[in-house]
Write a protein that holds these residues in place. Sequence first.
Motif, PDB file in Angstrom:
ATOM      1  N   SER A 196       0.827  -1.205   0.000  1.00  0.00           N
ATOM      2  CA  SER A 196       0.000   0.000   0.000  1.00  0.00           C
ATOM      3  C   SER A 196       0.861   1.255   0.000  1.00  0.00           C
ATOM      4  CB  SER A 196      -0.920   0.004   1.233  1.00  0.00           C
ATOM      5  OG  SER A 196      -1.850  -1.047   1.180  1.00  0.00           O
ATOM      6  N   VAL A 197       1.873   1.269   0.841  1.00  0.00           N
ATOM      7  CA  VAL A 197       2.724   2.435   0.921  1.00  0.00           C
ATOM      8  C   VAL A 197       3.451   2.658  -0.404  1.00  0.00           C
ATOM      9  CG1 VAL A 197       4.729   3.437   2.101  1.00  0.00           C
ATOM     10  CG2 VAL A 197       2.977   2.244   3.413  1.00  0.00           C
ATOM     11  N   LEU A 198       3.767   1.583  -1.108  1.00  0.00           N
ATOM     12  CA  LEU A 198       4.453   1.729  -2.384  1.00  0.00           C
ATOM     13  C   LEU A 198       3.620   2.511  -3.392  1.00  0.00           C
ATOM     14  CD1 LEU A 198       6.112  -1.759  -2.894  1.00  0.00           C
ATOM     15  CD2 LEU A 198       7.244   0.428  -2.553  1.00  0.00           C
ATOM     16  N   LEU A 199       2.300   2.557  -3.188  1.00  0.00           N
ATOM     17  CA  LEU A 199       1.470   3.306  -4.121  1.00  0.00           C
ATOM     18  C   LEU A 199       1.726   4.802  -4.035  1.00  0.00           C
ATOM     19  CD1 LEU A 199      -1.905   1.386  -3.663  1.00  0.00           C
ATOM     20  CD2 LEU A 199      -0.397   1.340  -5.642  1.00  0.00           C
ATOM     21  N   TRP A 200       2.227   5.263  -2.886  1.00  0.00           N
ATOM     22  CA  TRP A 200       2.472   6.711  -2.785  1.00  0.00           C
ATOM     23  C   TRP A 200       3.932   7.097  -2.855  1.00  0.00           C
ATOM     24  CZ3 TRP A 200       4.875   9.176   1.464  1.00  0.00           C
ATOM     25  CH2 TRP A 200       5.019   8.406   2.637  1.00  0.00           C
ATOM     26  N   VAL A 201       4.835   6.169  -2.591  1.00  0.00           N
ATOM     27  CA  VAL A 201       6.259   6.479  -2.722  1.00  0.00           C
ATOM     28  C   VAL A 201       6.965   5.301  -3.365  1.00  0.00           C
ATOM     29  CG1 VAL A 201       8.372   7.173  -1.565  1.00  0.00           C
ATOM     30  CG2 VAL A 201       6.198   7.932  -0.668  1.00  0.00           C
ATOM     31  N   GLY A 202       7.222   5.402  -4.656  1.00  0.00           N
ATOM     32  CA  GLY A 202       7.900   4.330  -5.358  1.00  0.00           C
ATOM     33  C   GLY A 202       9.274   4.034  -4.795  1.00  0.00           C
ATOM     34  N   CYS A 203       9.903   5.024  -4.186  1.00  0.00           N
ATOM     35  CA  CYS A 203      11.260   4.836  -3.664  1.00  0.00           C
ATOM     36  C   CYS A 203      11.311   3.900  -2.467  1.00  0.00           C
ATOM     37  CB  CYS A 203      11.885   6.172  -3.288  1.00  0.00           C
ATOM     38  SG  CYS A 203      12.596   7.051  -4.683  1.00  0.00           S
ATOM     39  N   LEU A 204      10.179   3.485  -1.915  1.00  0.00           N
ATOM     40  CA  LEU A 204      10.200   2.557  -0.798  1.00  0.00           C
ATOM     41  C   LEU A 204      10.267   1.107  -1.250  1.00  0.00           C
ATOM     42  CD1 LEU A 204       7.626   4.219   1.612  1.00  0.00           C
ATOM     43  CD2 LEU A 204      10.096   4.251   1.747  1.00  0.00           C
ATOM     44  N   ALA A 205      10.274   0.875  -2.553  1.00  0.00           N
ATOM     45  CA  ALA A 205      10.352  -0.490  -3.056  1.00  0.00           C
ATOM     46  C   ALA A 205      11.607  -1.166  -2.535  1.00  0.00           C
ATOM     47  CB  ALA A 205      10.343  -0.486  -4.579  1.00  0.00           C
ATOM     48  N   GLY A 206      11.409  -2.248  -1.812  1.00  0.00           N
ATOM     49  CA  GLY A 206      12.547  -3.022  -1.351  1.00  0.00           C
ATOM     50  C   GLY A 206      13.316  -2.422  -0.202  1.00  0.00           C
ATOM     51  N   ALA A 207      12.801  -1.391   0.464  1.00  0.00           N
ATOM     52  CA  ALA A 207      13.533  -0.771   1.573  1.00  0.00           C
ATOM     53  C   ALA A 207      13.833  -1.809   2.649  1.00  0.00           C
ATOM     54  CB  ALA A 207      12.718   0.381   2.159  1.00  0.00           C
ATOM     55  N   LEU A 208      15.086  -1.824   3.112  1.00  0.00           N
ATOM     56  CA  LEU A 208      15.507  -2.765   4.140  1.00  0.00           C
ATOM     57  C   LEU A 208      15.179  -2.243   5.536  1.00  0.00           C
ATOM     58  CD1 LEU A 208      19.085  -3.711   2.864  1.00  0.00           C
ATOM     59  CD2 LEU A 208      17.057  -5.174   2.821  1.00  0.00           C
ATOM     60  N   GLU A 209      14.947  -3.156   6.458  1.00  0.00           N
ATOM     61  CA  GLU A 209      14.872  -2.786   7.860  1.00  0.00           C
ATOM     62  C   GLU A 209      16.278  -2.361   8.289  1.00  0.00           C
ATOM     63  OE1 GLU A 209      14.627  -2.591  12.022  1.00  0.00           O
ATOM     64  OE2 GLU A 209      15.906  -4.057  11.010  1.00  0.00           O
ATOM     65  N   GLU A 210      16.383  -1.342   9.134  1.00  0.00           N
ATOM     66  CA  GLU A 210      17.691  -0.732   9.405  1.00  0.00           C
ATOM     67  C   GLU A 210      18.718  -1.728   9.939  1.00  0.00           C
ATOM     68  OE1 GLU A 210      17.827   2.172  12.586  1.00  0.00           O
ATOM     69  OE2 GLU A 210      15.862   1.530  13.304  1.00  0.00           O
ATOM     70  N   ASN A 211      18.314  -2.659  10.790  1.00  0.00           N
ATOM     71  CA  ASN A 211      19.273  -3.630  11.313  1.00  0.00           C
ATOM     72  C   ASN A 211      19.659  -4.670  10.269  1.00  0.00           C
ATOM     73  OD1 ASN A 211      19.578  -2.543  13.951  1.00  0.00           O
ATOM     74  ND2 ASN A 211      17.571  -3.375  14.511  1.00  0.00           N
ATOM     75  N   GLU A 212      18.731  -4.953   9.354  1.00  0.00           N
ATOM     76  CA  GLU A 212      19.056  -5.848   8.248  1.00  0.00           C
ATOM     77  C   GLU A 212      20.106  -5.199   7.338  1.00  0.00           C
ATOM     78  OE1 GLU A 212      16.794  -8.426   4.719  1.00  0.00           O
ATOM     79  OE2 GLU A 212      15.728  -6.832   5.771  1.00  0.00           O
TER      80      GLU A 212
END
Length: 272
Positions: A196-212
């Motif tokens: 859902s969030v990807l629908l408003w910000v394409g740049c979040l595709a595949g964002a890693l969790e910070e510790n990962e």
Amino acid sequence: MSAPDIREVVKQKYGQAALRVATGGSSCCGASAAVEGCDPITRDLYESSQTAALPEEAVKASLGCGNPTALAQLNPGETVLDLGSGGGIDVLLSARRVGAAGKAYGLDMTDEMLALANENKRKAGVGNVEFLKGEMENIPLPDNSVDVIISNCVINLSANKDRVLGEAFRVLKPGGRFAVSDVVTRGAMPPEIRRSVLLWVGCLAGALEENEYRGKLAAAGFERIDVEPTRIYRIEDAREFLAAEGIDADAIAPQVDGKFMSAFVRAVKPGG
């Protein structure tokens, strides 16, 4: 989606963005590219003092989530590589910092962005810049050839981040610095919310969790790893974009509010 499918979607998106800029339009990182002012990820990243001497098209083509050139330590005479250099804004800014004795490379896989970047290089009259065609999973530079690697909201788009970080480690000189802006998450994110969030910000595709992210950098061989938040996104930032896609922002707010952020990610290759 498979890695080749993701790569083609990214190429198509950024190729279209380059063409919009080249024809006088604007470029946005979010799903709704026609929205003036762009989304909260790409907005207000550069000081006017930085962009005043740059071609307008280089500024308009910026699809980043931060300003790595403002945060990274760049010294005269060094060699810098920008992964996913787009229209070239961070390469041109880096070229100034390293001076005539240094070199700034930009790497991009999209023909339209490379054409735009080379035109921006010509307009800027910068001689110590070179744009390379290629993928960040296979960087076309020799081992131990770069002092600093920067990137601006691009590594999160790769389907093989381990390969990207391994290649970054390979081309860095001993003691070389990894200094990128990227989007990361704080805590796990349910897959349906991420979509859902990807629908408003394409740049979040595949964002890693910070510790990962930290773990992958360590696995690649990096040391002195740090993830510093630079901008945390709130649900209010997304309300307009979510409504346009028919998504109830209030319904998903508890699960995503404040959990996506831009961060400056630093690490060092041992030795040197």
